[in-house]
Design a protein around this motif. Structure first.
Motif, short mmCIF file in Angstrom:
data_model
loop_
_atom_site.label_atom_id
_atom_site.label_comp_id
_atom_site.label_asym_id
_atom_site.label_seq_id
_atom_site.Cartn_x
_atom_site.Cartn_y
_atom_site.Cartn_z
N ASN A 76 0.76 -1.21 -0.06
CA ASN A 76 0.13 0.09 -0.01
C ASN A 76 0.93 1.39 -0.02
OD1 ASN A 76 -2.34 -1.46 -0.12
ND2 ASN A 76 -2.51 -1.66 2.30
N VAL A 77 2.05 1.20 0.37
CA VAL A 77 2.95 2.37 0.62
C VAL A 77 4.02 2.22 -0.30
CG1 VAL A 77 4.15 4.09 2.30
CG2 VAL A 77 1.87 2.84 2.92
N ILE A 78 5.11 1.28 -0.08
CA ILE A 78 6.17 1.42 -0.67
C ILE A 78 6.34 1.06 -1.74
CG2 ILE A 78 8.75 0.41 -0.60
CD1 ILE A 78 8.22 0.14 2.74
N ARG A 79 5.52 -0.02 -2.58
CA ARG A 79 5.37 -0.50 -3.80
C ARG A 79 5.07 0.63 -4.68
NH1 ARG A 79 2.53 -3.48 -7.67
NH2 ARG A 79 3.71 -4.88 -8.92
N PRO A 80 3.91 1.20 -4.46
CA PRO A 80 3.35 2.33 -5.48
C PRO A 80 4.50 3.54 -5.51
CG PRO A 80 1.55 1.86 -3.90
CD PRO A 80 2.97 0.99 -3.40
N CYS A 81 5.07 3.81 -4.27
CA CYS A 81 6.01 5.04 -4.44
C CYS A 81 7.52 4.32 -5.25
CB CYS A 81 6.65 5.33 -3.06
SG CYS A 81 7.88 6.66 -2.93
N PHE A 82 7.79 3.38 -5.05
CA PHE A 82 8.96 2.92 -5.77
C PHE A 82 8.48 2.54 -7.43
CE2 PHE A 82 10.85 -0.93 -8.11
CZ PHE A 82 12.33 -0.58 -7.80
N LEU A 83 7.30 2.07 -7.69
CA LEU A 83 6.82 2.03 -9.18
C LEU A 83 6.71 3.51 -9.74
CD1 LEU A 83 4.37 -0.74 -8.97
CD2 LEU A 83 6.60 -1.09 -9.80
N ARG A 84 6.48 4.51 -8.88
CA ARG A 84 6.38 5.82 -9.68
C ARG A 84 8.10 6.23 -9.92
NH1 ARG A 84 2.37 6.74 -5.91
NH2 ARG A 84 4.11 7.83 -4.55
N HIS A 85 9.08 5.96 -9.06
CA HIS A 85 10.37 6.40 -9.33
C HIS A 85 11.20 5.65 -9.50
CE1 HIS A 85 8.41 10.14 -7.39
NE2 HIS A 85 7.97 9.36 -6.53
N HIS A 86 11.02 4.30 -9.92
CA HIS A 86 11.93 3.37 -10.05
C HIS A 86 12.96 3.79 -11.36
CE1 HIS A 86 10.80 1.07 -13.83
NE2 HIS A 86 9.64 1.44 -13.71
N GLN A 87 12.50 4.36 -12.28
CA GLN A 87 13.50 4.60 -13.34
C GLN A 87 14.32 5.85 -12.86
OE1 GLN A 87 13.12 3.38 -16.12
NE2 GLN A 87 14.97 4.24 -16.72
N THR A 88 14.11 6.49 -12.08
CA THR A 88 14.76 7.50 -11.60
C THR A 88 16.07 6.84 -10.73
OG1 THR A 88 13.36 9.34 -11.54
CG2 THR A 88 15.25 9.93 -10.25
N VAL A 89 15.35 6.00 -9.91
CA VAL A 89 16.40 5.26 -8.97
C VAL A 89 17.44 4.43 -9.75
CG1 VAL A 89 16.68 3.50 -7.36
CG2 VAL A 89 14.91 5.01 -7.06
N ASP A 90 17.18 3.87 -11.14
CA ASP A 90 18.00 3.05 -11.77
C ASP A 90 18.88 4.07 -12.39
OD1 ASP A 90 16.76 0.69 -11.05
OD2 ASP A 90 15.35 0.38 -12.79
N ASN A 91 18.57 5.11 -12.94
CA ASN A 91 19.34 6.01 -13.53
C ASN A 91 20.46 6.45 -12.42
OD1 ASN A 91 18.17 5.91 -16.16
ND2 ASN A 91 16.73 7.71 -15.64
N VAL A 92 20.04 6.87 -11.45
CA VAL A 92 20.97 7.48 -10.31
C VAL A 92 22.14 6.14 -10.18
CG1 VAL A 92 21.54 8.21 -7.93
CG2 VAL A 92 19.42 9.20 -9.43
N LEU A 93 21.59 4.97 -9.71
CA LEU A 93 22.56 4.03 -9.47
C LEU A 93 23.39 3.60 -10.69
CD1 LEU A 93 20.07 1.65 -7.60
CD2 LEU A 93 21.97 2.91 -6.66
N GLY A 94 22.79 3.67 -11.92
CA GLY A 94 23.79 3.42 -12.99
C GLY A 94 24.76 4.53 -13.28
N ASN A 95 24.48 5.86 -12.90
CA ASN A 95 25.43 6.76 -12.89
C ASN A 95 26.60 6.49 -11.95
OD1 ASN A 95 24.10 8.20 -14.93
ND2 ASN A 95 22.92 9.64 -13.85
#
Length: 93
Positions: free
Chosen positions: A69-88
């Motif tokens: 109800n909280v973590i997954r929806p937030c992660f799905l909204r921002h997962h592309q940004t997280v992947d880009n930051v970790l890739g950088n």
């Protein structure tokens, strides 16, 4: 851990990975709010009850409820940004 939970191959480790994701988010939030929260009576008893609820082997397990109800929806909204930051970060390291 989030990537392992969201993978297509589901195993029995999903329950504990979910718990550790919720515990990690809780620990980060507690780090910033602990200065104020420890003044509340029974704060540590409530914290222990919360963690037991997150580990409880029931259908309304706290980790599952909070993750879905909280973590997954937030992660799905921002997962592309997280992947880009970790890739950088990995290319700079």
């Amino acid at each position: 851990s989030i990537k392992a939970i969201e993978s297509s191959s589901k195993e029995d480790d999903t329950t504990w990975l979910t718990y550790w994701v919720v515990y990690g988010v809780f620990s980060v939030a507690e780090f910033f709010s602990d200065t104020f929260l420890y003044w509340f009576p029974f704060y540590y008893a409530g914290k222990c009850l919360f963690l037991v609820w997150c580990m409880a082997p029931v259908s309304w397990n706290g980790s599952q409820v909070l993750y879905q109800n909280v973590i997954r929806p937030c992660f799905l909204r921002h997962h592309q940004t997280v992947d880009n930051v970790l890739g950088n970060l990995s290319t700079k390291a």
